[in-house]
Design a protein around this motif. Structure first.
Motif, short mmCIF file in Angstrom:
data_model
loop_
_atom_site.label_atom_id
_atom_site.label_comp_id
_atom_site.label_asym_id
_atom_site.label_seq_id
_atom_site.Cartn_x
_atom_site.Cartn_y
_atom_site.Cartn_z
N ASP A 1 -28.11 -57.06 39.33
CA ASP A 1 -28.30 -57.29 40.76
C ASP A 1 -28.98 -56.10 41.41
O ASP A 1 -28.89 -54.98 40.92
N SER B 1 -25.31 -53.15 39.53
CA SER B 1 -26.07 -53.33 40.77
C SER B 1 -26.85 -52.05 41.06
O SER B 1 -26.28 -50.96 41.03
N SER C 1 -20.05 -58.45 38.28
CA SER C 1 -21.02 -58.04 39.31
C SER C 1 -20.29 -57.83 40.63
O SER C 1 -19.26 -58.46 40.91
N THR D 1 -23.49 -55.75 33.12
CA THR D 1 -24.25 -55.98 34.35
C THR D 1 -24.12 -54.73 35.21
O THR D 1 -23.32 -53.85 34.91
#
Ligand SMILES: [Zn+2]
Length: 365
Positions: free
Chosen positions: A205, A178, A113, A176
């Motif tokens: 995120d 963002s 992340s 993952t």
């Protein structure tokens, strides 16, 4: 004998003061003279019970140098926008996005992340390179719900649907991403809360992409900047009260005027404060390691995740450069608490980011 002992003490202190104490190589000529060895190693060497550190596993000895760890190599922060039927400047097709992910997995990239990058917490496994995925503009095709047999499900061809496909297929990929949001995250306003909660609950995120998507350099007051950033933070906070929005992608990659740069990092809007730890630009090259003195967390480079109109600066141009050995990618040592680097990069090590971590510097063959 006593005089020699004192001179070795002085050398040792000089090494500590000059910051060289983390260099693990005992190569100073004084210490290699047999006559000195008695005084260099005082009593505790003979008392095994007094050496708790030595009985524990030595994290540096555990590191496999044959994989040539390089934690000052580059890390790519990929910039995606849409995922849709037609390949365009700011849109990747679902199949091309799958191709990108497959390439990354097959070539020993592992996702981390952006928030972990900004904190220097690299948990990537030994021999692998961290890679960061970002999506700007909060488009519906990033996270789309559809109805299927009377149920509401994630569209298998939206960005999140494809990421989940790879997460299920390759659990060790550490999937993952963002998502940088404006005022209407992912369209479908009836599902905004459900989507945001789902993302955070599933290891993704969200970050700030400002209220109006204006170029920051056109803003002429701290208040305007705080409103642009703070309002989006407050929108996200209204759905995710316990989640800290810590990252910002600058619309059009436009930086604020110097006088207002502080308001991008920290500010307040309608009674709510925000604090930014990482600010993303738009292009055009890989980011440095978080431990590199060249890294500026208020202006991080990104690589355009596209193959058209990228002026030789697209993701595959850099992937190829790493394959050919024309650039150096970050190679993890596998231990998040140790920073392992080849000696030739030593001068670029940012000890402030290293903090409590152990430094491991080695000479390449
Ligand atoms: Zn944008």
């Amino acid at each position: 004998m006593k005089k020699k002992y004192l001179s070795i003490m002085a050398i040792t202190i000089a090494f500590i003061l000059s910051g060289c104490f983390f260099a693990q190589d005992d190569k100073s000529p004084e210490q290699n003279e047999p006559d000195n060895q008695v005084s260099v190693e005082p009593k505790e060497a003979e008392d095994p019970e007094e050496k708790p550190e030595k009985s524990e596993e030595d994290p540096i000895e555990e590191i496999d140098l044959s994989i040539q760890p390089n934690e000052l190599g580059e890390i790519m922060i990929l910039m995606y926008h849409g995922i849709g039927e037609e390949e365009m400047d700011w849109q990747r097709t679902p199949d091309n996005f799958r191709k990108d992910l497959q390439y990354m997995y097959d070539n020993k990239y592992q996702m981390i992340s952006l928030n972990d990058y900004a904190k220097g917490e690299i948990k990537t496994k030994a021999g692998y390179t961290p890679i960061i995925l970002t999506f700007d503009d909060g488009r519906q095709n990033n996270f789309n719900y559809i109805e299927k047999d009377g149920d509401v499900v994630i569209d298998s061809d939206c960005a999140v649907g494809i990421l989940e496909e790879f997460k299920n297929k390759y659990p060790d990929f550490d999937v993952t991403a963002s998502f940088f949001l404006n005022t209407n995250p992912f369209g479908q306003s009836e599902y905004t809360e459900q989507k945001l909660k789902w993302l955070v609950d599933n290891g993704y995120d969200v970050g700030n992409h400002t209220y109006s998507h204006l170029e920051m350099e056109t803003l002429d007051s701290e208040e305007d900047i705080q409103a642009e950033i703070g309002s989006v933070n407050n929108i996200i906070k209204s759905y995710l009260p316990d989640y800290a929005v810590e990252t910002l992608a600058l619309p059009h990659g436009s930086n604020p005027k110097d006088a207002y740069a502080g308001s991008v990092m920290e500010g307040e809007y309608e009674g709510s404060k925000y604090k930014t730890i990482a600010i993303l630009d738009v292009g055009w090259r890989p980011a440095y390691s978080p431990f590199d003195t060249l890294t500026d967390f208020t202006s991080l480079y990104r690589v355009t995740a596209s193959e058209i109109n990228v002026d030789n600066c697209g993701m595959y141009d850099y992937f190829k450069s790493y394959e050919n050995g024309n650039r150096e990618r970050f190679i993890s040592d596998g231990n998040p608490d140790v920073v392992t680097i080849p000696k030739r990069h030593e001068e670029y090590l940012n000890m402030e980011m290293v903090g409590e971590k152990t430094v491991n510097i080695y000479e390449e063959n």
